[in-house]
Design a protein around this motif. Structure first.
Motif, PDB file in Angstrom:
ATOM      1  N   TYR A 108       0.860  -1.191   0.000  1.00  0.00           N
ATOM      2  CA  TYR A 108       0.000   0.000   0.000  1.00  0.00           C
ATOM      3  C   TYR A 108       0.897   1.241   0.000  1.00  0.00           C
ATOM      4  CZ  TYR A 108      -4.469  -2.339   0.904  1.00  0.00           C
ATOM      5  OH  TYR A 108      -5.615  -3.090   0.799  1.00  0.00           O
TER       6      TYR A 108
ATOM      7  N   PHE B   3      -3.393   3.770  -1.673  1.00  0.00           N
ATOM      8  CA  PHE B   3      -4.189   3.865  -0.442  1.00  0.00           C
ATOM      9  C   PHE B   3      -5.321   4.882  -0.576  1.00  0.00           C
ATOM     10  CE2 PHE B   3      -4.565   5.745   3.929  1.00  0.00           C
ATOM     11  CZ  PHE B   3      -5.015   4.614   4.588  1.00  0.00           C
ATOM     12  N   ASP B   4      -5.114   5.903  -1.411  1.00  0.00           N
ATOM     13  CA  ASP B   4      -6.082   6.994  -1.491  1.00  0.00           C
ATOM     14  C   ASP B   4      -7.291   6.677  -2.355  1.00  0.00           C
ATOM     15  OD1 ASP B   4      -4.531   8.456   0.170  1.00  0.00           O
ATOM     16  OD2 ASP B   4      -3.650   9.714  -1.385  1.00  0.00           O
ATOM     17  N   GLU B   5      -7.298   5.534  -3.018  1.00  0.00           N
ATOM     18  CA  GLU B   5      -8.463   5.122  -3.810  1.00  0.00           C
ATOM     19  C   GLU B   5      -8.830   6.149  -4.863  1.00  0.00           C
ATOM     20  OE1 GLU B   5     -11.321   4.596  -0.736  1.00  0.00           O
ATOM     21  OE2 GLU B   5     -10.678   2.569  -0.272  1.00  0.00           O
ATOM     22  N   ASP B   6      -7.833   6.710  -5.501  1.00  0.00           N
ATOM     23  CA  ASP B   6      -8.110   7.667  -6.569  1.00  0.00           C
ATOM     24  C   ASP B   6      -8.681   6.947  -7.781  1.00  0.00           C
ATOM     25  OD1 ASP B   6      -7.073  10.186  -5.476  1.00  0.00           O
ATOM     26  OD2 ASP B   6      -5.171   9.110  -5.412  1.00  0.00           O
ATOM     27  N   PRO B   7      -9.329   7.691  -8.672  1.00  0.00           N
ATOM     28  CA  PRO B   7      -9.744   7.085  -9.936  1.00  0.00           C
ATOM     29  C   PRO B   7      -8.539   6.477 -10.662  1.00  0.00           C
ATOM     30  CG  PRO B   7     -10.740   9.236  -9.666  1.00  0.00           C
ATOM     31  CD  PRO B   7      -9.734   9.083  -8.553  1.00  0.00           C
ATOM     32  N   ARG B   8      -8.811   5.483 -11.463  1.00  0.00           N
ATOM     33  CA  ARG B   8      -7.743   4.693 -12.077  1.00  0.00           C
ATOM     34  C   ARG B   8      -6.739   5.569 -12.843  1.00  0.00           C
ATOM     35  NH1 ARG B   8      -4.830   0.344 -11.162  1.00  0.00           N
ATOM     36  NH2 ARG B   8      -4.126  -0.702 -13.055  1.00  0.00           N
TER      37      ARG B   8
ATOM     38  N   VAL C   6      -5.977   8.660 -12.466  1.00  0.00           N
ATOM     39  CA  VAL C   6      -5.162   9.451 -11.539  1.00  0.00           C
ATOM     40  C   VAL C   6      -4.143   8.557 -10.841  1.00  0.00           C
ATOM     41  CG1 VAL C   6      -5.235  10.897  -9.469  1.00  0.00           C
ATOM     42  CG2 VAL C   6      -7.016  11.115 -11.199  1.00  0.00           C
TER      43      VAL C   6
ATOM     44  N   ILE D 107      -0.080   8.953 -10.831  1.00  0.00           N
ATOM     45  CA  ILE D 107       0.736   9.071  -9.620  1.00  0.00           C
ATOM     46  C   ILE D 107       1.793   7.967  -9.583  1.00  0.00           C
ATOM     47  CG2 ILE D 107       0.719   9.053  -7.102  1.00  0.00           C
ATOM     48  CD1 ILE D 107      -2.234   9.919  -7.270  1.00  0.00           C
TER      49      ILE D 107
ATOM     50  N   LEU E   8      -9.292  -0.720  -8.230  1.00  0.00           N
ATOM     51  CA  LEU E   8     -10.153  -0.747  -7.042  1.00  0.00           C
ATOM     52  C   LEU E   8     -10.890  -2.070  -6.934  1.00  0.00           C
ATOM     53  CD1 LEU E   8     -11.652   2.860  -7.214  1.00  0.00           C
ATOM     54  CD2 LEU E   8     -10.023   2.011  -5.535  1.00  0.00           C
ATOM     55  N   GLU E   9     -11.308  -2.595  -8.077  1.00  0.00           N
ATOM     56  CA  GLU E   9     -12.015  -3.880  -8.068  1.00  0.00           C
ATOM     57  C   GLU E   9     -11.085  -5.004  -7.609  1.00  0.00           C
ATOM     58  OE1 GLU E   9     -12.023  -1.694 -10.498  1.00  0.00           O
ATOM     59  OE2 GLU E   9     -14.103  -1.017 -10.526  1.00  0.00           O
TER      60      GLU E   9
ATOM     61  N   GLU F  60     -10.650  -4.764  -3.899  1.00  0.00           N
ATOM     62  CA  GLU F  60     -11.818  -5.273  -3.182  1.00  0.00           C
ATOM     63  C   GLU F  60     -11.793  -6.797  -3.132  1.00  0.00           C
ATOM     64  OE1 GLU F  60     -16.377  -3.894  -2.910  1.00  0.00           O
ATOM     65  OE2 GLU F  60     -15.768  -4.618  -4.872  1.00  0.00           O
TER      66      GLU F  60
ATOM     67  N   ARG G 158      -8.319  -5.775   5.199  1.00  0.00           N
ATOM     68  CA  ARG G 158      -8.636  -4.592   5.988  1.00  0.00           C
ATOM     69  C   ARG G 158      -7.686  -3.473   5.565  1.00  0.00           C
ATOM     70  NH1 ARG G 158     -10.106  -2.589  11.251  1.00  0.00           N
ATOM     71  NH2 ARG G 158      -8.649  -0.964  11.843  1.00  0.00           N
ATOM     72  N   PRO G 159      -8.229  -2.315   5.181  1.00  0.00           N
ATOM     73  CA  PRO G 159      -7.318  -1.227   4.819  1.00  0.00           C
ATOM     74  C   PRO G 159      -6.344  -0.945   5.958  1.00  0.00           C
ATOM     75  CG  PRO G 159      -9.582  -0.649   4.291  1.00  0.00           C
ATOM     76  CD  PRO G 159      -9.627  -1.922   5.093  1.00  0.00           C
TER      77      PRO G 159
END
Lengths: 140, 410
Positions: A29, A63-68, A70, A74, A87-88, A91, A96-97
């Motif tokens: 992460y 960790f920040d769960e930005d759109p793909r 973005v 980064i 993100l999928e 999931e 656990r985050p």
């Protein structure tokens, strides 16, 4: 110059997994604002290359769960050379985050958490964990 | 392209559930504890808003600030609550080069008609460096100051995690994490804690380095005690113990950094989970998150003497929490603590009420949310014995929400 050559020998499928499902995964992460994350990224890049022919894969999670789009921007700016999960895909890991950044998980081929490494890691830390898990690491 | 602005994808988020909050006040009985009323207020914040602060002034008037985003433009605005109606939002500042972050976000302070607010602006292209910019509204001048960078180091580094506290009608104590020393040498250096007192137009009256080595990415918090302002923050020892420390400004001097409790949480990383302090005269409450031995906990300590001494920790939550705490002290002397409950798939924003002696009086669910970073940090504030809670609803297009909680007799 000393060159580390790694071969991670798995108990069952010794080397060169045929499928991704057979791989152990090191899940790192990271976040752009996390200085220790940025510091350990070159180590993970190097280790990812060295483990490329083994049954261990290194993958990253923003960790920040930005759109793909973005997230990939980064990752590029941070110089991350190992794959970054969607993100999928994150999931599906059902983790656990982490409470602390950076955090790195080692997941078994059956997606069980074999180790949770909190804070900045060195290559020796990672290799030590792999060995503790019974994954024989050879170097020369 | 750099990430500065977020247009989050929320396809993974479950529908927002907020049973009973869309009607007028409903008194409900929580589990074996006291009564309470909980009412969802209308929100003055538009869609695509987040990063809220809710604060009160010396008259007990409530103000809400938030950041809204349209493409690359980020805008900081605020509104005032009067008899359940919000004033038309007023824009404080906007920009296309802001550092918009779920954990490090603008602060708003209002006192005697004077207003201070900050935001973060990228200081250099292609770096992770950003400055704290602030603007000040002077009621005497009837105008906003030009935006200014609060810190005077001129170093391109990380600066943020601001807290603001009015110290009198004309001036504000501002505390922040200052990364000027992180940029010295080849390796990432130490994050410092600094504070300053600024007048109503934003002029620096005093400035100090409070601690030369603190955790790099946790919020600071401050409150006014009978003995002067108290500041709490996540400290960082040479062997990476990252417990909560405090300092108080009394008689023109800062006390030395002192732990409020020794959790002995050793981590070489960022918890992104700062403490929260509230105070009323000599009474002080500090809530914080810790996860020693990988066991997450929210704890509370109380002080009867402006922070000279603290009680043993009171366990607020353990195991299924990711912290993100807030605290506020009611006129009754009771203490409300907000925290995140992750025990079920639908994460909850919880509000726990404690007596001045530390006895749990009530424990209620304010709203369902997501453990996602996008949901940010809930913020609480109290006026009298009424608690206001703001948070970001990320069930669909993100939007700041506000609820009002009144606890009944236990």
């Amino acid at each position: 110059m000393f060159q580390l050559i790694l071969a991670v020998l798995l108990p069952l499928s010794i080397y060169g997994a045929e499928t991704e499902e057979a791989n152990w995964r090191i899940v790192n992460y990271w976040s752009e604002w996390c200085a220790p994350c940025r510091i350990e990224i070159p180590m993970f890049n190097e280790l990812s290359e060295q483990l490329s022919s083994s049954n261990v894969r290194i993958v990253g999670v923003n960790f920040d769960e930005d759109p793909r789009e973005v997230t990939l921007d980064i990752a590029d700016e941070l110089g991350i050379e190992f794959p970054t999960l969607t993100l999928e895909q994150v999931e599906e890991l059902d983790l656990r985050p982490p409470d602390i950044m950076p955090t790195t998980y080692i997941l078994s081929p059956t997606n069980e958490v074999a180790a949770k490494l909190i804070g900045m890691q060195s290559k020796a830390d990672i290799l030590g964990q792999l060995m503790q898990l019974g994954l024989t690491v050879q170097s020369n | 392209m750099r990430k500065i602005f977020h247009t989050p994808k929320y396809s993974l988020f479950v529908p927002f559930l907020f049973a009973g909050l869309c009607s007028n006040a409903v008194f409900s009985a929580s589990e074996q504890l006291g009564n309470y009323s909980l009412k969802l207020l209308s929100s003055p914040a538009p869609l695509n808003s987040s990063l809220s602060r809710i604060v009160s002034d010396e008259l007990g008037q409530i103000y809400l600030s938030w950041v809204s985003q349209e493409g690359e433009l980020a805008r900081l605005a605020f509104s005032k609550l009067t008899e359940d109606e919000w004033s038309s939002p007023r824009v404080i500042s906007e920009g296309t080069d802001w550092f918009v972050n779920w954990a490090d976000f603008p602060f708003l302070s209002v006192n005697a008609g004077n207003i201070a607010a900050h935001w973060l602006r990228m200081s250099a292209e292609g770096t992770y460096d950003y400055d704290i910019e602030a603007s000040f509204y002077s009621v005497n001048e009837r105008s906003w100051s030009e935006a200014r960078v609060l810190h005077t180091d001129g170093v391109s580094a990380e600066h943020g995690f601001v807290s603001m506290l009015p110290v009198d009608d004309e001036s504000t104590l501002i505390t922040w994490l200052d990364g000027r020393n992180t940029a010295v040498g080849d390796e990432y250096g130490e994050m410092t804690l600094r504070a300053g007192i600024f007048d109503a137009m934003g002029k620096t009256l005093k400035e100090w380095e409070l601690d030369h080595r603190v955790c790099e990415c946790c919020q600071t918090s401050s409150a006014m005690t009978a003995m002067g302002p108290i500041v709490v923050y996540r400290d960082r020892s040479v062997d990476e113990i990252r417990d909560i420390s405090m300092q108080r400004y009394s008689d023109g001097e800062w006390t030395a950094p002192r732990p409020i409790h020794s959790d002995n949480w050793r981590i070489a990383g960022c918890p992104v989970n700062g403490p929260s302090v509230s105070a009323k005269e000599e009474q002080v409450a500090v809530a914080w998150f810790t996860a020693k031995d990988d066991t997450p906990k929210v704890q509370l300590v109380l002080s009867p003497d402006s922070g000279d001494s603290f009680s043993a920790p009171i366990l607020v939550a353990s195991g299924d929490t990711n912290g993100r705490v807030g605290t506020t002290m009611l006129d009754s002397g009771e203490v409300a603590v907000s925290w995140i409950d992750t025990s079920e798939a639908d994460t909850k924003i919880m509000l726990s009420l404690f007596s001045s002696a530390g006895e749990l009086l009530n424990n209620i669910e304010v709203a369902q949310t997501r453990a996602s970073r996008r949901s940010g940090f809930p913020i609480i504030e109290s006026v009298g014995d009424t608690v206001y809670v703001s948070w970001t609803d990320v069930s669909d297009t993100p939007q700041v929400k506000v609820a009002r909680v009144v606890f009944g007799p236990s």
